[in-house]
Enzyme design. Structure first.
Site, short mmCIF file in Angstrom:
data_model
loop_
_atom_site.label_atom_id
_atom_site.label_comp_id
_atom_site.label_asym_id
_atom_site.label_seq_id
_atom_site.Cartn_x
_atom_site.Cartn_y
_atom_site.Cartn_z
N TYR A 428 -1.83 3.26 -4.11
CA TYR A 428 -0.73 4.23 -3.96
C TYR A 428 0.65 3.57 -3.99
O TYR A 428 0.84 2.47 -3.49
CB TYR A 428 -0.83 4.92 -2.60
CG TYR A 428 -1.75 6.12 -2.51
CD1 TYR A 428 -2.05 6.92 -3.61
CD2 TYR A 428 -2.30 6.48 -1.28
CE1 TYR A 428 -2.88 8.02 -3.50
CE2 TYR A 428 -3.13 7.59 -1.15
CZ TYR A 428 -3.42 8.35 -2.27
OH TYR A 428 -4.23 9.44 -2.14
N GLU A 429 1.62 4.33 -4.50
CA GLU A 429 3.05 3.98 -4.43
C GLU A 429 3.36 2.58 -4.98
O GLU A 429 4.19 1.86 -4.45
CB GLU A 429 3.56 4.09 -2.98
CG GLU A 429 3.30 5.41 -2.32
CD GLU A 429 3.74 6.59 -3.18
OE1 GLU A 429 4.75 6.46 -3.88
OE2 GLU A 429 3.07 7.63 -3.13
N GLY A 430 2.68 2.22 -6.03
CA GLY A 430 2.81 0.87 -6.59
C GLY A 430 1.71 0.01 -5.99
O GLY A 430 1.63 -0.14 -4.77
N GLN A 435 3.88 -4.52 -5.25
CA GLN A 435 4.66 -4.75 -4.04
C GLN A 435 5.00 -6.23 -3.88
O GLN A 435 6.14 -6.60 -3.54
CB GLN A 435 3.88 -4.28 -2.80
CG GLN A 435 3.46 -2.84 -2.81
CD GLN A 435 4.63 -1.88 -2.88
OE1 GLN A 435 5.65 -2.08 -2.25
NE2 GLN A 435 4.47 -0.82 -3.66
#
Length: 571
Positions: A428-430, A435
């Protein structure tokens, strides 16, 4: 074993580890008094333990389904959502002017983690709305704010985030969705999006989609993308749901876990939308939502880890098997290897939770003071909190299955569900690799200044505790110093691929050092003797040393990764 919200643990970390008191001393968050904080944690914890936790298995055994274009949610989820909405938990950090509580992100982070530990599939819904609320507060017109914010904050309406397309994946700039002016201030949005969490439900009056699309004059890549509000039902002149918009749920995706969370393929066919922010500046607005979600997803990993740990501990304390070295024992919790796993799980959860809450404190301090150092610290820790929190979620859930032994592989125990549900949080979210790349690239664009300031604090704290904890302090200081030296090496690498090659182990090493730092602070607050000191010693002596291998990996650079040709990889 039913989930028990770790309210006392959050209170201890607030009071002794992440210095939440400095947030409460600011003018902006003066209402976050100790009494208010305690009441928020206690009441949210009660809801999570008593209302949300019983829904965990329902979501897995009775998934959301799509029937004749209508999403039917898991049994009890509508009631659980109402408890979240009526408690005001969606708008904890939202502005008071729009109906929110205006409280610190640190409190939101704690409450969200407890909800995730109780029922991750349902908690995804308010997390999406919270991210949308923040994006609208920062970028939407006053007209859009007036219509959408009060209803999102109250939970009457739900929010989603529509980025991904099948041909684009993480390369958002390759999207094909388009938006054309209708000549009346609205736009016709056309395209298909995938992986849309909580794209629809049967308990909210409206679903508000934030959609990335390209205007006709938008440049190629991410710089030409705009953001649009595209609701399921178009608001009428009174701001209430009116006619249905030209959008639909094509299908629900069949997933490894999180079966109670309807993840959809969405089709927009000239759907009416309103521009959010400036034309071609959609990624700027969406990143506001994504950064909010990154910390939130890190908390989802930690909440899942807490749930998996509680489940494993409960099983280990009841399961009798074999002889044990502890007189009067008899359960598998007394076996050395099971004790190793349980202690590792507990130590990892504390460290990851403290990292996430320290990130939230930095976000709050940056917002309250506008100080550039706090802004830089929040930016620095965000990818660490997200990636490490979700990595630990996966590792602890995996370990939880192992503690159960063969029964962990049997679905009836519920241990496997934690492992299946949390798996996606590392994507999720990258993805966590993205990250880590962000950490060694964007977050070191200041020459490493923010990282060096944080590491200096860690070293100073370690120095201050040499008399009370000589061995642990020395181990932490040495680790922080080696991390500082490796950070200098990374900053010196002009070829970003040299940094990217070791990005993941660098992030892991950074998290190990921060985790040890927070464990030592907890031990100090205890007075140097007691369970927190024992846990700190376990972490620093047995888990922290991992940093050395990770940083060795970092400094090997990229060349060795390409030593094997693609043909040789397949040979």
């Amino acid at each position: 074993m039913a989930y028990r919200a770790p309210v006392d643990e959050f209170q201890y970390i607030f009071d002794h580890v992440v210095e939440f008191d400095q947030v409460a001393k600011t003018d902006l968050f003066a209402e976050a008094t100790p009494d208010m904080t305690s009441a928020i944690l206690s009441e949210a914890g009660r809801m999570c333990s008593e209302v949300l936790s019983p829904l965990q298995r329902n979501g897995d055994l009775h998934p959301a389904v799509l029937e004749n274009g209508v999403v039917r949610t898991s049994p009890g989820f509508a009631e659980g959502y109402r408890a979240i909405a009526e408690g005001g938990w969606i708008g904890i950090s939202a502005s008071a002017e729009s109906g929110g509580m205006g409280l610190p992100m640190t409190l939101t982070t704690a409450v969200n983690e407890m909800m995730a530990g109780a029922c991750l599939a349902l908690q995804l819904n308010p997390l999406m709305s919270q991210g949308q609320i923040e994006a609208l507060e920062h970028h939407a017109s006053e007209e859009i704010k007036a219509i959408y914010l009060p209803k999102l904050i109250s939970g009457e309406w739900c929010g989603t985030m529509n980025l991904t397309e099948s041909q684009a994946g993480s390369d958002v700039g390759a999207l094909r969705s388009k938006a054309e002016s209708n000549g009346d201030g609205t736009f016709a949005v056309t395209g298909q999006k995938i992986y849309i969490s909580w794209a629809d439900n049967d308990f909210s009056a409206n679903v508000c989609h934030l959609v990335l699309a390209r205007l006709p004059d938008g440049a190629a890549g991410t710089k030409g993308i705009s953001l649009f509000m595209v609701p399921k039902y178009i608001p009428d002149t009174d701001g209430e749901p009116g006619v249905a918009n030209s959008l639909s749920v094509v299908s629900l995706e069949h997933k490894l876990g999180l079966h109670g969370s309807p993840t959809a393929v969405m089709q927009f066919d000239g759907a009416t939308g309103w521009l959010v922010g400036e034309p071609h500046q959609g990624m700027k607005a969406m990143f506001t939502m994504m950064n909010n979600a990154r910390l939130g997803v890190g908390g989802q990993g930690i909440g899942s880890a807490e749930g998996a740990y509680q489940q494993a501990l409960g099983y280990a304390l009841e399961r009798k098997q074999g002889s044990t070295p502890v007189e009067g024992g008899g359960t598998i919790a007394d076996h050395a290897d099971v004790r190793r796993m349980l202690t590792t799980m507990k130590a990892e959860v504390f460290a990851a939770r403290s990292i996430a809450l320290s990130c939230a404190v930095a976000i709050d301090m940056a917002r309250a003071t506008g100080d550039s150092d706090w802004l830089a610290r929040a930016a620095l820790i965000t990818p660490i909190a997200k990636a490490h929190g979700t990595d630990i979620g996966n590792e602890v859930a995996h370990m939880g299955v192992q503690v159960h032994g063969g029964m962990g592989f049997i679905e009836e125990t519920g241990a496997a569900q934690f492992s299946r549900d949390v798996r996606v949080t590392a994507i999720y979210e990258g993805t966590n690799g993205i990250q880590a790349m962000d950490l060694v690239a964007r977050k070191l664009m200041d020459g490493g200044d923010a990282a060096f300031r944080l590491l200096e604090e860690v070293e100073m704290a370690a120095e201050a505790e040499r008399e009370l904890f000589p061995n642990m302090s020395e181990a932490l200081w040495s680790a922080a110093e080696t991390l500082r030296e490796t950070t200098e090496w990374l900053v010196s690498q002009e070829d970003l691929n040299e940094r990217f090659a070791g990005a993941v182990p660098y992030l892991r090493a950074f998290a190990r050092v921060l985790g040890a730092h927070f464990h030592l602070k907890a031990a100090k607050a205890e007075g140097g003797s007691g369970p927190r000191t024992h846990l700190a010693r376990f972490y620093i002596k047995r888990l922290l040393p991992e940093y050395a291998a990770q940083l060795t990996h970092v400094r090997e650079g990229a060349r060795g990764l390409y030593a094997l040709s693609l043909d040789e990889l397949g040979a």
